[in-house]
Design a protein around this motif. Structure first.
Motif, PDB file in Angstrom:
ATOM      1  N   ARG A  44       0.818  -1.213   0.000  1.00 28.76           N
ATOM      2  CA  ARG A  44       0.000   0.000   0.000  1.00 28.76           C
ATOM      3  C   ARG A  44       0.852   1.262   0.000  1.00 28.76           C
ATOM      4  N   GLU A  69       1.077   4.048  -2.980  1.00 32.14           N
ATOM      5  CA  GLU A  69       0.750   5.439  -2.653  1.00 32.14           C
ATOM      6  C   GLU A  69       1.863   6.387  -3.111  1.00 32.14           C
ATOM      7  N   LEU A 116      -1.752   7.612   4.833  1.00 26.37           N
ATOM      8  CA  LEU A 116      -1.450   6.182   4.919  1.00 26.37           C
ATOM      9  C   LEU A 116      -0.055   5.931   5.480  1.00 26.37           C
TER      10      LEU A 116
END
Length: 385
Positions: free
Chosen positions: A108, A112, A301
Protein backbone atom coordinates in the motif's frame (compact mmCIF):
# COMPACT_ATOMS: atom_id res chain seq x y z
CA UNK A 1 37.87 11.43 6.08
CA UNK A 2 36.81 10.99 9.72
CA UNK A 3 37.06 8.08 12.11
CA UNK A 4 34.12 5.92 13.15
CA UNK A 5 34.63 4.24 16.51
CA UNK A 6 33.02 0.82 16.95
CA UNK A 7 32.19 0.33 20.65
CA UNK A 8 31.78 -3.26 21.78
CA UNK A 9 29.04 -4.63 24.03
CA UNK A 10 30.37 -5.42 27.50
CA UNK A 11 30.28 -8.84 29.13
CA UNK A 12 27.16 -7.79 31.06
CA UNK A 13 25.47 -6.52 27.88
CA UNK A 14 26.06 -9.87 26.21
CA UNK A 15 25.10 -12.01 29.20
CA UNK A 16 21.84 -10.20 29.90
CA UNK A 17 20.94 -9.38 26.31
CA UNK A 18 20.18 -5.77 27.18
CA UNK A 19 22.28 -2.61 26.81
CA UNK A 20 21.81 0.00 29.52
CA UNK A 21 23.32 3.32 30.49
CA UNK A 22 24.62 6.44 28.78
CA UNK A 23 27.65 6.56 26.51
CA UNK A 24 30.26 8.74 28.23
CA UNK A 25 31.78 9.55 24.84
CA UNK A 26 28.48 10.90 23.45
CA UNK A 27 28.28 14.67 23.83
CA UNK A 28 24.97 16.09 25.04
CA UNK A 29 22.92 17.44 22.13
CA UNK A 30 23.22 21.16 21.59
CA UNK A 31 20.35 23.16 23.00
CA UNK A 32 17.93 25.11 20.85
CA UNK A 33 19.28 28.66 20.80
CA UNK A 34 16.32 30.20 18.97
CA UNK A 35 13.13 28.09 18.99
CA UNK A 36 11.39 30.61 16.75
CA UNK A 37 14.07 30.18 14.11
CA UNK A 38 14.11 26.38 14.22
CA UNK A 39 12.47 24.69 11.21
CA UNK A 40 9.39 22.54 11.51
CA UNK A 41 10.21 18.86 12.18
CA UNK A 42 9.26 17.71 8.67
CA UNK A 43 11.47 20.41 7.14
CA UNK A 44 14.33 19.27 9.35
CA UNK A 45 13.71 15.68 8.26
CA UNK A 46 13.86 16.76 4.61
CA UNK A 47 17.24 18.32 5.25
CA UNK A 48 18.44 15.17 6.95
CA UNK A 49 17.71 12.90 3.96
CA UNK A 50 19.13 15.24 1.31
CA UNK A 51 22.83 14.22 1.58
CA UNK A 52 21.88 10.59 0.92
CA UNK A 53 19.72 11.51 -2.08
CA UNK A 54 22.63 13.43 -3.55
CA UNK A 55 24.77 10.26 -3.55
CA UNK A 56 22.83 7.83 -5.76
CA UNK A 57 21.94 5.09 -5.72
CA UNK A 58 20.08 6.00 -2.55
CA UNK A 59 18.49 2.92 -1.02
CA UNK A 60 15.94 2.97 1.78
CA UNK A 61 15.66 0.03 4.17
CA UNK A 62 11.87 -0.27 4.01
CA UNK A 63 9.95 -2.71 6.21
CA UNK A 64 6.50 -1.16 5.84
CA UNK A 65 6.42 0.02 9.44
CA UNK A 66 5.68 3.62 10.32
CA UNK A 67 9.29 4.72 10.78
CA UNK A 68 10.70 3.37 7.52
CA UNK A 69 7.55 4.50 5.67
CA UNK A 70 7.99 8.03 6.99
CA UNK A 71 11.65 8.15 5.94
CA UNK A 72 10.82 6.75 2.50
CA UNK A 73 7.95 9.20 1.91
CA UNK A 74 10.06 12.21 2.92
CA UNK A 75 12.93 11.02 0.72
CA UNK A 76 10.59 10.63 -2.28
CA UNK A 77 9.17 14.09 -1.74
CA UNK A 78 12.60 15.73 -1.53
CA UNK A 79 14.02 13.80 -4.50
CA UNK A 80 11.17 14.81 -6.80
CA UNK A 81 11.25 18.43 -5.67
CA UNK A 82 15.03 18.67 -6.17
CA UNK A 83 15.11 16.79 -9.48
CA UNK A 84 17.11 13.90 -8.01
CA UNK A 85 16.66 10.17 -8.72
CA UNK A 86 13.93 8.50 -6.70
CA UNK A 87 15.18 6.58 -3.67
CA UNK A 88 15.02 2.81 -4.07
CA UNK A 89 13.10 0.98 -1.32
CA UNK A 90 14.63 -2.37 -0.35
CA UNK A 91 12.43 -4.80 1.55
CA UNK A 92 12.99 -8.17 3.20
CA UNK A 93 10.22 -10.74 2.95
CA UNK A 94 10.45 -13.84 5.09
CA UNK A 95 9.16 -17.39 4.89
CA UNK A 96 8.05 -19.13 8.06
CA UNK A 97 7.84 -15.89 10.08
CA UNK A 98 4.17 -14.84 10.23
CA UNK A 99 4.72 -12.28 13.02
CA UNK A 100 7.13 -10.42 10.75
CA UNK A 101 4.58 -10.22 7.93
CA UNK A 102 4.07 -6.64 6.71
CA UNK A 103 3.55 -7.17 2.97
CA UNK A 104 0.06 -5.62 2.93
CA UNK A 105 1.35 -2.34 4.33
CA UNK A 106 4.43 -2.49 2.12
CA UNK A 107 2.31 -2.83 -1.01
CA UNK A 108 0.00 0.00 0.00
CA UNK A 109 2.76 2.46 0.85
CA UNK A 110 4.73 1.70 -2.33
CA UNK A 111 1.59 2.18 -4.44
CA UNK A 112 0.75 5.44 -2.65
CA UNK A 113 4.25 6.79 -3.37
CA UNK A 114 4.36 5.53 -6.97
CA UNK A 115 7.54 3.48 -6.52
CA UNK A 116 6.51 0.03 -7.73
CA UNK A 117 8.91 0.00 -10.68
CA UNK A 118 12.02 0.56 -8.58
CA UNK A 119 11.28 -1.62 -5.57
CA UNK A 120 13.87 -4.24 -4.57
CA UNK A 121 12.47 -7.23 -2.66
CA UNK A 122 14.88 -9.61 -0.92
CA UNK A 123 13.65 -12.98 0.28
CA UNK A 124 14.93 -14.95 3.23
CA UNK A 125 14.10 -18.27 4.84
CA UNK A 126 16.91 -19.59 7.02
CA UNK A 127 19.39 -17.01 5.69
CA UNK A 128 19.11 -14.44 8.50
CA UNK A 129 19.43 -16.78 11.47
CA UNK A 130 21.63 -15.37 14.27
CA UNK A 131 24.42 -17.76 13.27
CA UNK A 132 23.28 -18.35 9.70
CA UNK A 133 25.27 -17.57 6.56
CA UNK A 134 24.71 -13.79 6.51
CA UNK A 135 25.37 -13.36 10.22
CA UNK A 136 28.53 -15.45 10.00
CA UNK A 137 29.92 -13.18 7.30
CA UNK A 138 29.38 -10.17 9.51
CA UNK A 139 30.60 -11.81 12.74
CA UNK A 140 33.81 -13.13 11.23
CA UNK A 141 34.57 -9.70 9.76
CA UNK A 142 33.69 -7.47 12.73
CA UNK A 143 33.34 -9.67 15.81
CA UNK A 144 30.48 -9.09 18.22
CA UNK A 145 28.48 -5.94 17.55
CA UNK A 146 25.23 -4.47 18.79
CA UNK A 147 22.49 -5.13 17.93
CA UNK A 148 22.76 -8.90 17.30
CA UNK A 149 20.56 -8.52 14.20
CA UNK A 150 22.91 -6.03 12.52
CA UNK A 151 23.48 -8.56 9.70
CA UNK A 152 19.95 -7.78 8.47
CA UNK A 153 21.39 -4.64 6.85
CA UNK A 154 24.51 -6.23 5.38
CA UNK A 155 22.93 -7.38 2.06
CA UNK A 156 21.12 -4.04 1.75
CA UNK A 157 24.34 -2.10 2.27
CA UNK A 158 26.00 -4.32 -0.33
CA UNK A 159 23.30 -3.35 -2.83
CA UNK A 160 23.97 0.32 -2.03
CA UNK A 161 27.72 0.03 -2.66
CA UNK A 162 29.11 3.40 -3.76
CA UNK A 163 25.85 5.17 -2.91
CA UNK A 164 23.81 5.82 0.21
CA UNK A 165 21.47 4.05 2.60
CA UNK A 166 18.59 5.58 4.56
CA UNK A 167 17.04 3.71 7.49
CA UNK A 168 14.32 4.30 10.06
CA UNK A 169 16.66 3.37 12.91
CA UNK A 170 15.83 5.28 16.09
CA UNK A 171 12.11 5.70 15.52
CA UNK A 172 11.22 3.34 18.36
CA UNK A 173 13.20 5.55 20.74
CA UNK A 174 12.66 9.07 19.36
CA UNK A 175 9.04 8.79 18.22
CA UNK A 176 7.68 6.18 20.61
CA UNK A 177 8.64 3.47 23.07
CA UNK A 178 8.09 5.28 26.36
CA UNK A 179 8.94 2.93 29.18
CA UNK A 180 6.75 4.89 31.58
CA UNK A 181 3.48 6.36 30.45
CA UNK A 182 1.49 8.54 32.84
CA UNK A 183 -1.80 7.11 33.98
CA UNK A 184 -4.48 7.62 36.54
CA UNK A 185 -3.85 6.79 40.17
CA UNK A 186 -6.41 3.99 39.85
CA UNK A 187 -4.51 2.48 36.89
CA UNK A 188 -1.19 2.64 38.75
CA UNK A 189 -2.70 1.02 41.85
CA UNK A 190 -4.20 -1.68 39.65
CA UNK A 191 -0.79 -2.51 38.20
CA UNK A 192 0.73 -2.68 41.68
CA UNK A 193 -2.00 -5.05 42.90
CA UNK A 194 -1.44 -7.27 39.86
CA UNK A 195 2.26 -7.50 40.68
CA UNK A 196 1.52 -8.40 44.28
CA UNK A 197 -0.89 -11.16 43.25
CA UNK A 198 1.19 -12.60 40.44
CA UNK A 199 4.91 -12.60 40.96
CA UNK A 200 6.59 -11.80 37.69
CA UNK A 201 8.95 -14.51 36.39
CA UNK A 202 12.68 -13.88 36.45
CA UNK A 203 13.53 -12.16 33.13
CA UNK A 204 17.12 -13.48 33.28
CA UNK A 205 16.88 -17.08 34.56
CA UNK A 206 20.21 -18.06 32.94
CA UNK A 207 22.22 -15.50 34.95
CA UNK A 208 23.75 -16.08 38.35
CA UNK A 209 21.47 -14.66 41.06
CA UNK A 210 23.63 -11.67 41.94
CA UNK A 211 24.15 -10.78 38.26
CA UNK A 212 20.40 -11.01 37.64
CA UNK A 213 19.63 -8.81 40.66
CA UNK A 214 22.17 -6.22 39.57
CA UNK A 215 20.73 -6.14 36.05
CA UNK A 216 17.16 -5.78 37.33
CA UNK A 217 18.26 -2.90 39.56
CA UNK A 218 20.05 -1.21 36.67
CA UNK A 219 17.04 -1.61 34.41
CA UNK A 220 14.75 -0.15 37.05
CA UNK A 221 17.09 2.79 37.55
CA UNK A 222 17.10 3.45 33.80
CA UNK A 223 13.32 3.37 33.69
CA UNK A 224 13.18 5.91 36.49
CA UNK A 225 15.78 8.10 34.76
CA UNK A 226 13.76 8.44 31.55
CA UNK A 227 12.65 12.09 31.25
CA UNK A 228 8.92 12.70 30.94
CA UNK A 229 9.11 15.68 28.59
CA UNK A 230 9.78 14.88 24.94
CA UNK A 231 12.71 17.29 24.54
CA UNK A 232 14.58 15.88 27.51
CA UNK A 233 13.82 12.31 26.51
CA UNK A 234 15.18 12.79 22.99
CA UNK A 235 18.43 14.23 24.36
CA UNK A 236 18.64 11.31 26.81
CA UNK A 237 18.08 8.67 24.14
CA UNK A 238 20.67 10.15 21.79
CA UNK A 239 23.29 9.54 24.49
CA UNK A 240 22.20 6.02 25.41
CA UNK A 241 24.71 3.26 24.67
CA UNK A 242 22.00 1.20 22.97
CA UNK A 243 21.59 3.80 20.22
CA UNK A 244 25.22 4.94 19.95
CA UNK A 245 26.33 1.32 19.42
CA UNK A 246 23.51 0.73 16.95
CA UNK A 247 24.52 3.75 14.88
CA UNK A 248 28.22 2.89 15.03
CA UNK A 249 27.79 -0.71 13.86
CA UNK A 250 25.70 0.42 10.89
CA UNK A 251 28.26 3.10 10.03
CA UNK A 252 31.22 0.70 10.14
CA UNK A 253 29.53 -1.87 7.87
CA UNK A 254 28.52 0.88 5.44
CA UNK A 255 31.93 2.56 5.33
CA UNK A 256 33.59 -0.71 4.32
CA UNK A 257 31.24 -0.79 1.30
CA UNK A 258 31.68 2.91 0.43
CA UNK A 259 28.11 3.62 1.47
CA UNK A 260 26.91 6.78 3.20
CA UNK A 261 24.56 5.54 5.94
CA UNK A 262 22.07 8.13 7.16
CA UNK A 263 19.67 7.71 10.09
CA UNK A 264 17.44 10.79 9.67
CA UNK A 265 15.26 10.09 12.71
CA UNK A 266 18.42 10.45 14.82
CA UNK A 267 19.64 13.56 13.01
CA UNK A 268 20.64 16.43 15.30
CA UNK A 269 18.59 18.90 13.28
CA UNK A 270 15.47 16.74 13.50
CA UNK A 271 16.03 16.29 17.24
CA UNK A 272 16.35 20.05 17.69
CA UNK A 273 13.19 20.65 15.68
CA UNK A 274 11.22 18.20 17.81
CA UNK A 275 12.57 19.83 20.97
CA UNK A 276 11.64 23.32 19.75
CA UNK A 277 8.14 22.53 18.55
CA UNK A 278 6.36 19.56 20.20
CA UNK A 279 9.09 19.11 22.83
CA UNK A 280 6.76 20.40 25.51
CA UNK A 281 4.61 17.27 25.14
CA UNK A 282 4.64 14.91 28.09
CA UNK A 283 5.00 11.21 27.25
CA UNK A 284 3.19 11.41 23.90
CA UNK A 285 2.33 8.21 22.07
CA UNK A 286 3.67 7.71 18.56
CA UNK A 287 0.24 8.53 17.16
CA UNK A 288 -0.01 11.76 19.20
CA UNK A 289 3.46 12.91 18.26
CA UNK A 290 3.07 12.20 14.55
CA UNK A 291 -0.29 13.97 14.50
CA UNK A 292 1.51 17.00 15.93
CA UNK A 293 4.43 17.11 13.47
CA UNK A 294 3.25 15.64 10.15
CA UNK A 295 2.28 18.19 7.50
CA UNK A 296 -0.78 17.92 5.22
CA UNK A 297 1.34 17.07 2.16
CA UNK A 298 2.29 13.69 3.59
CA UNK A 299 -0.15 10.90 2.60
CA UNK A 300 -2.06 9.85 5.75
CA UNK A 301 -1.45 6.18 4.92
CA UNK A 302 2.27 6.62 5.57
CA UNK A 303 1.83 7.19 9.31
CA UNK A 304 -1.46 5.35 9.84
CA UNK A 305 -1.41 3.07 12.92
CA UNK A 306 -0.60 -0.55 12.19
CA UNK A 307 0.36 -3.73 13.97
CA UNK A 308 3.98 -3.75 15.11
CA UNK A 309 5.84 -6.61 13.48
CA UNK A 310 8.21 -8.77 15.53
CA UNK A 311 11.22 -10.55 14.09
CA UNK A 312 12.28 -13.26 16.54
CA UNK A 313 11.06 -15.88 14.06
CA UNK A 314 13.43 -14.43 11.45
CA UNK A 315 16.59 -14.66 13.56
CA UNK A 316 15.98 -17.77 15.68
CA UNK A 317 15.85 -20.50 13.05
CA UNK A 318 17.32 -23.96 12.46
CA UNK A 319 20.98 -22.91 12.66
CA UNK A 320 20.52 -21.39 16.12
CA UNK A 321 18.34 -24.28 17.29
CA UNK A 322 20.94 -26.87 16.32
CA UNK A 323 23.83 -24.79 17.64
CA UNK A 324 22.38 -24.29 21.14
CA UNK A 325 21.27 -27.91 21.40
CA UNK A 326 24.81 -29.11 20.74
CA UNK A 327 26.45 -26.50 22.97
CA UNK A 328 29.25 -27.98 25.13
CA UNK A 329 28.98 -25.42 27.94
CA UNK A 330 32.04 -23.37 27.02
CA UNK A 331 32.48 -19.82 25.79
CA UNK A 332 30.49 -17.88 28.42
CA UNK A 333 31.55 -15.68 31.32
CA UNK A 334 30.76 -17.99 34.23
CA UNK A 335 30.93 -15.13 36.74
CA UNK A 336 27.72 -13.86 35.11
CA UNK A 337 26.15 -16.89 33.44
CA UNK A 338 25.02 -20.09 35.16
CA UNK A 339 26.03 -22.71 32.60
CA UNK A 340 23.46 -25.29 33.68
CA UNK A 341 20.68 -22.71 33.80
CA UNK A 342 21.58 -21.54 30.30
CA UNK A 343 21.67 -25.15 29.14
CA UNK A 344 18.12 -25.59 30.45
CA UNK A 345 17.06 -22.36 28.75
CA UNK A 346 18.55 -23.52 25.47
CA UNK A 347 17.06 -27.02 25.74
CA UNK A 348 13.61 -25.54 25.04
CA UNK A 349 12.37 -23.94 21.85
CA UNK A 350 11.86 -21.13 21.24
CA UNK A 351 14.64 -19.83 23.47
CA UNK A 352 14.47 -16.47 25.20
CA UNK A 353 15.21 -13.77 22.59
CA UNK A 354 17.40 -11.97 25.12
CA UNK A 355 19.95 -14.76 24.76
CA UNK A 356 20.61 -13.79 21.13
CA UNK A 357 23.84 -11.95 21.93
CA UNK A 358 25.01 -14.97 23.95
CA UNK A 359 24.32 -17.26 20.99
CA UNK A 360 26.61 -15.18 18.79
CA UNK A 361 29.21 -14.78 21.55
CA UNK A 362 29.44 -18.54 22.08
CA UNK A 363 29.61 -19.15 18.34
CA UNK A 364 32.45 -16.64 17.99
CA UNK A 365 34.30 -18.16 20.94
CA UNK A 366 34.48 -21.42 19.01
CA UNK A 367 35.97 -19.87 15.89
CA UNK A 368 39.68 -19.81 15.04
CA UNK A 369 41.72 -16.71 15.92
CA UNK A 370 41.49 -13.75 15.67
CA UNK A 371 37.84 -14.12 16.79
CA UNK A 372 36.09 -11.36 18.74
CA UNK A 373 38.04 -8.55 20.33
CA UNK A 374 38.17 -8.28 24.14
CA UNK A 375 35.23 -6.62 25.86
CA UNK A 376 35.22 -2.82 25.62
CA UNK A 377 37.99 -2.74 23.01
CA UNK A 378 37.18 -0.37 20.16
CA UNK A 379 37.80 -0.61 16.44
CA UNK A 380 38.38 2.47 14.32
CA UNK A 381 37.75 2.66 10.59
CA UNK A 382 37.66 5.42 8.04
CA UNK A 383 34.28 7.02 7.27
CA UNK A 384 33.38 9.65 4.68
CA UNK A 385 32.60 13.09 6.07
Amino acid sequence: MTDVVLPRPTARDVAGGIVLGLDPAAPPPAGVADPAGTPAPMVALERAVLPALRRPPCLVSFSGGVDSSLVLAIAVRVARREGLPDPVPVTWRFTGAPRAEESQWQDRVIAELGLGGGWEILRAGEDLDLVGPVARRLLTRYGQVHPPNRHLHLPIAELARGGALLTGVGGDQILAGWRRRPGSLRARLGRLRARWRHREPDPFPWLRPEAARELRRAFGAEQRAEPRRLAGRIAWHLRRRDLTMTRASLAVVSVDLDVLAVTPLLDDGFAAALAAHPGRLRSPSRRELLADIVDPQLPPLVVAPRRKATFDEVFFRAATREFVRSWDGTGVDESLVDVEALRREWSRWPVNPRTGALVQHVWLAGQPAPGPEPVDQQQTVEAPR
